[in-house]
Write a protein that holds these residues in place. Structure first.
Motif, PDB file in Angstrom:
ATOM      1  N   HIS A 245       0.824  -1.209   0.000  1.00  0.00           N
ATOM      2  CA  HIS A 245       0.000   0.000   0.000  1.00  0.00           C
ATOM      3  C   HIS A 245       0.857   1.257   0.000  1.00  0.00           C
ATOM      4  O   HIS A 245       0.522   2.241  -0.650  1.00  0.00           O
TER       5      HIS A 245
ATOM      6  N   ALA B 223      -7.236  -2.559  -1.798  1.00  0.00           N
ATOM      7  CA  ALA B 223      -8.071  -2.635  -0.595  1.00  0.00           C
ATOM      8  C   ALA B 223      -9.515  -2.997  -0.921  1.00  0.00           C
ATOM      9  O   ALA B 223     -10.155  -3.735  -0.179  1.00  0.00           O
TER      10      ALA B 223
ATOM     11  N   SER C 165      -6.401  -2.577   7.921  1.00  0.00           N
ATOM     12  CA  SER C 165      -6.997  -3.553   7.004  1.00  0.00           C
ATOM     13  C   SER C 165      -6.646  -4.977   7.403  1.00  0.00           C
ATOM     14  O   SER C 165      -7.479  -5.880   7.303  1.00  0.00           O
TER      15      SER C 165
ATOM     16  N   HIS D 192      -8.957  -5.686  10.223  1.00  0.00           N
ATOM     17  CA  HIS D 192     -10.354  -5.857   9.795  1.00  0.00           C
ATOM     18  C   HIS D 192     -10.564  -7.162   9.042  1.00  0.00           C
ATOM     19  O   HIS D 192     -11.598  -7.818   9.216  1.00  0.00           O
TER      20      HIS D 192
ATOM     21  N   GLN E  43     -16.814  -7.353   4.820  1.00  0.00           N
ATOM     22  CA  GLN E  43     -15.994  -7.231   3.610  1.00  0.00           C
ATOM     23  C   GLN E  43     -16.501  -6.110   2.705  1.00  0.00           C
ATOM     24  O   GLN E  43     -15.698  -5.350   2.152  1.00  0.00           O
TER      25      GLN E  43
ATOM     26  N   HIS F 252     -15.709  -2.839   4.487  1.00  0.00           N
ATOM     27  CA  HIS F 252     -14.273  -2.601   4.466  1.00  0.00           C
ATOM     28  C   HIS F 252     -13.824  -2.119   3.091  1.00  0.00           C
ATOM     29  O   HIS F 252     -13.013  -1.194   2.979  1.00  0.00           O
TER      30      HIS F 252
ATOM     31  N   THR G 171     -12.354   1.607   3.261  1.00  0.00           N
ATOM     32  CA  THR G 171     -10.900   1.658   3.115  1.00  0.00           C
ATOM     33  C   THR G 171     -10.515   2.289   1.776  1.00  0.00           C
ATOM     34  O   THR G 171      -9.557   3.061   1.712  1.00  0.00           O
TER      35      THR G 171
END
Length: 170
Positions: free
Chosen positions: A12, A24, A83, A86, A109, A112, A116
């Motif tokens: 990232h 992500a 992440s 999560h 999911q 997220h 994100t």
């Protein structure tokens, strides 16, 4: 999951904003999709056999991601480590092997991926304006808000400082 996704923050950090959003939002979900689509239905005996091991790995990933996230100064790394945490919740929900756990994992999911991806977009905008991804801790003084606003809008720095001072006096 803990031992397999320690590469994620580095990916990232080095990726451009669009790459981080795609990574992500879509690519991180492929592993959990594989568990949901192939592993759990096709290999139920193996899933039950390794269930406790996967739950322990998920819990380690949750705690590891959260602890490392708290120490990050780079905002992209902070979001990446969160992440990891999560997605640990997602795998924990899958290997709970209950309808509620599976449903919660799918909803997490989706949430997220959206949140994100949006956070990485925000970091990209801040990077374009400030030319830094550092998570600057701002002191709570009269000038701190003015400096922050002035740094975001260099063209109108004086006006921003004046507006910030007016806001602080309210």
């Amino acid at each position: 999951m803990f031992p397999f996704h320690t590469w994620l923050p580095d990916a990232h950090t080095e990726a451009p904003t669009a790459g981080s959003v795609i990574l992500a939002g879509v690519l991180l979900k492929m592993g959990t999709y594989g568990f949901l689509r192939f592993s759990v239905p096709m290999f139920p005996d193996a899933t039950n056999q390794y269930r406790n091991f996967m739950i322990v790995l998920s819990l380690i990933g949750i705690i590891y991601g959260a602890l490392v996230c708290m120490m990050q100064k780079d905002m992209k790394k902070l979001i990446a480590y969160s992440s990891v945490s999560h997605m640990g919740f997602c795998t924990l929900g899958i290997f709970a092997l209950t309808p509620l756990g599976l449903t919660g994992s799918i909803i997490q999911q989706i949430n997220h991926g959206i949140s994100t991806g949006a956070l990485f977009l925000i970091v990209g905008v801040l990077y374009e304006r400030r030319h830094t991804r550092l998570n600057l801790r701002i002191r709570r003084t009269r000038d701190a808000y003015a400096e922050f606003r002035g740094g975001l809008s260099d063209r109108n720095a004086q006006l921003s400082r004046h507006a910030a001072a007016q806001r602080l006096h309210r």
